[in-house]
Design an enzyme around this catalytic site. Structure first.
Site, mmCIF file in Angstrom:
data_model
loop_
_atom_site.group_PDB
_atom_site.id
_atom_site.type_symbol
_atom_site.label_atom_id
_atom_site.label_comp_id
_atom_site.label_asym_id
_atom_site.label_seq_id
_atom_site.Cartn_x
_atom_site.Cartn_y
_atom_site.Cartn_z
ATOM 1 N N GLU A 1 0.788 -1.243 0.000
ATOM 2 C CA GLU A 1 0.000 0.000 0.000
ATOM 3 C C GLU A 1 0.825 1.300 0.000
ATOM 4 O O GLU A 1 0.585 2.193 0.798
ATOM 5 C CB GLU A 1 -0.945 0.003 1.208
ATOM 6 C CG GLU A 1 -1.859 -1.210 1.237
ATOM 7 C CD GLU A 1 -2.761 -1.265 2.470
ATOM 8 O OE1 GLU A 1 -2.553 -0.494 3.404
ATOM 9 O OE2 GLU A 1 -3.679 -2.100 2.479
ATOM 10 N N GLU B 1 -5.812 -11.162 -1.078
ATOM 11 C CA GLU B 1 -6.660 -10.954 0.106
ATOM 12 C C GLU B 1 -8.118 -10.929 -0.319
ATOM 13 O O GLU B 1 -8.812 -9.926 -0.156
ATOM 14 C CB GLU B 1 -6.291 -9.623 0.799
ATOM 15 C CG GLU B 1 -4.819 -9.495 1.131
ATOM 16 C CD GLU B 1 -4.458 -8.218 1.885
ATOM 17 O OE1 GLU B 1 -5.353 -7.551 2.445
ATOM 18 O OE2 GLU B 1 -3.267 -7.889 1.919
#
Ligand code: GLA
Length: 362
Positions: free
Chosen positions: A159, A267
């Site tokens: 991220e 995920e």
């Protein structure tokens, strides 16, 4: 006559249901078996789920890859500069090895769940660039080194890219503020030096949205142009019953793969609630029930996503579900505190849901 036809159809329907239940109980195959010719199917776990019990059995039957949901992140594994907490991560790696599963490492460099000591200098001032980079290097060498030959792939940087376009594509984290954009390349170099055989990923969310997708593409392309060792892009995949649409998903896979990299869904979960909400408390108007309509939409969405992944199997090297079953998901509390979600393929009793049967029906 009408009554007879009705009775007969009820009888036939109950036979059909009974047969379905029988099949599900007798089905020795798990997701990993259905998907053997495609890609490993993984699950994010905490060590508690691996103790003898129904979750451990389900994991062994269904999955061929493990990710540590939390215990390999910087905060839990390296809470103080001179202190590592290996036990919980060791248990996950050990379970993976014993049961012949792949293990993905998650994650080495992130702005969340990272202790402050990484960035603190003397007298409460921020540490300097050299010190912070040395700490990152020591951290990566220790963690990757410990699991060399056992953890086959790492989410090296998680991220790093902003959600909204700004002056820079980089999220304004402590890493960025102190080191500058080169912290990303440095993290990959350190990881590669620590285990030259490990596959190294850049991992992020909202990859399906054109702006973010483009920014991730530019970041990774820049790394490749500089010869930085990076092998894959992780698409987190925290999605909902309405996003992504097929074209967004397929375009993203194709675009990332055009860099010559492998792509993983790292995920995956499909929330029954709309995405894009801010953190807030539960209100009386929140729906927390898993209605038949949501169940159907979720099954359709999972079927669509998995169909696209199978179709693109040459570019997909793994799909990992984020949590085991609806018994527990991080979405039960996020972004709405105390709101239950039902985002996975197994229900709270660990039974396969409608979505499960659609995912294995091809
Ligand atoms: C991000 C992180 C994961 C996890 C989820 C929420 O996606 O990459 O490690 O923290 O948020 O569970």
């Amino acid at each position: 006559m009408v009554k007879k036809i009705l009775l007969l159809s009820c009888f036939l329907f109950s036979l059909f249901i009974a047969k379905g239940q029988q099949v599900s109980q007798q089905d020795k195959r798990g997701l990993k078996d259905y998907y053997r010719g495609f890609f490993p199917i993984g699950v994010a776990v905490s060590p508690g789920a691996l103790k003898v019990g129904d979750e451990a059995e389900l994991i062994k039957k269904q999955f061929s890859s493990l990710t540590a949901e939390n215990v390999m992140k910087p905060q839990p594994i390296h809470p103080k500069e001179k202190e590592f907490n290996w036990g919980p991560a060791d248990q996950i790696v050990e379970f993976g090895m014993t049961n012949n599963m792949k293990v993905r490492g998650h994650t080495l460099c992130w702005h969340n769940q990272t202790p402050d000591w990484f960035f603190e200098g003397e007298d409460g001032k921020p540490a300097g660039k050299e010190v912070v980079l040395q700490r990152l290097k020591t951290h990566i060498e220790a963690v990757v080194g410990r699991y060399q030959g056992k953890v086959y792939a790492w989410d090296v940087v998680n991220e790093a890219i902003v959600d909204a376009p700004g002056e820079t594509i980089y999220r304004n984290t402590n890493w960025y503020k102190i080191v500058g954009e080169e912290y990303v390349a440095n993290a990959f170099e350190y990881a590669h030096a620590a285990d030259p055989d490990a596959l190294l990923f850049y991992n992020d969310y909202n990859t399906i949205f054109p702006g973010k997708r483009e920014r991730i593409f530019q970041l990774v392309k820049g790394l490749l142009d500089k010869g930085v060792p990076i092998h894959g892009i992780g698409m987190q995949g925290h999605w909902s019953v309405t996003t992504p649409i097929a074209a967004e998903l397929e375009n993203t896979i194709t675009k990332f793969a055009s860099l010559g990299l492998t792509v993983q869904l790292t995920e995956l979960d499909i929330s029954i609630h709309d995405k894009g909400e801010s953190r807030r408390e539960l209100t009386a108007s929140d729906t927390t029930t898993f209605t038949a309509e949501k169940e159907q939409k979720q099954a359709d969405q999972y079927a669509l996503i998995m169909e696209i992944l199978r179709k693109n199997k040459k570019n997909i090297s793994g799909v990992t579900f984020w949590n085991i079953s609806d018994r527990h998901s991080w979405l039960d509390n996020f972004p709405v505190k105390g709101r239950k979600d039902y985002p996975l393929l197994f229900d709270q009793n660990l039974q396969p849901k409608k979505a499960y049967w659609r995912v294995v029906d091809f």
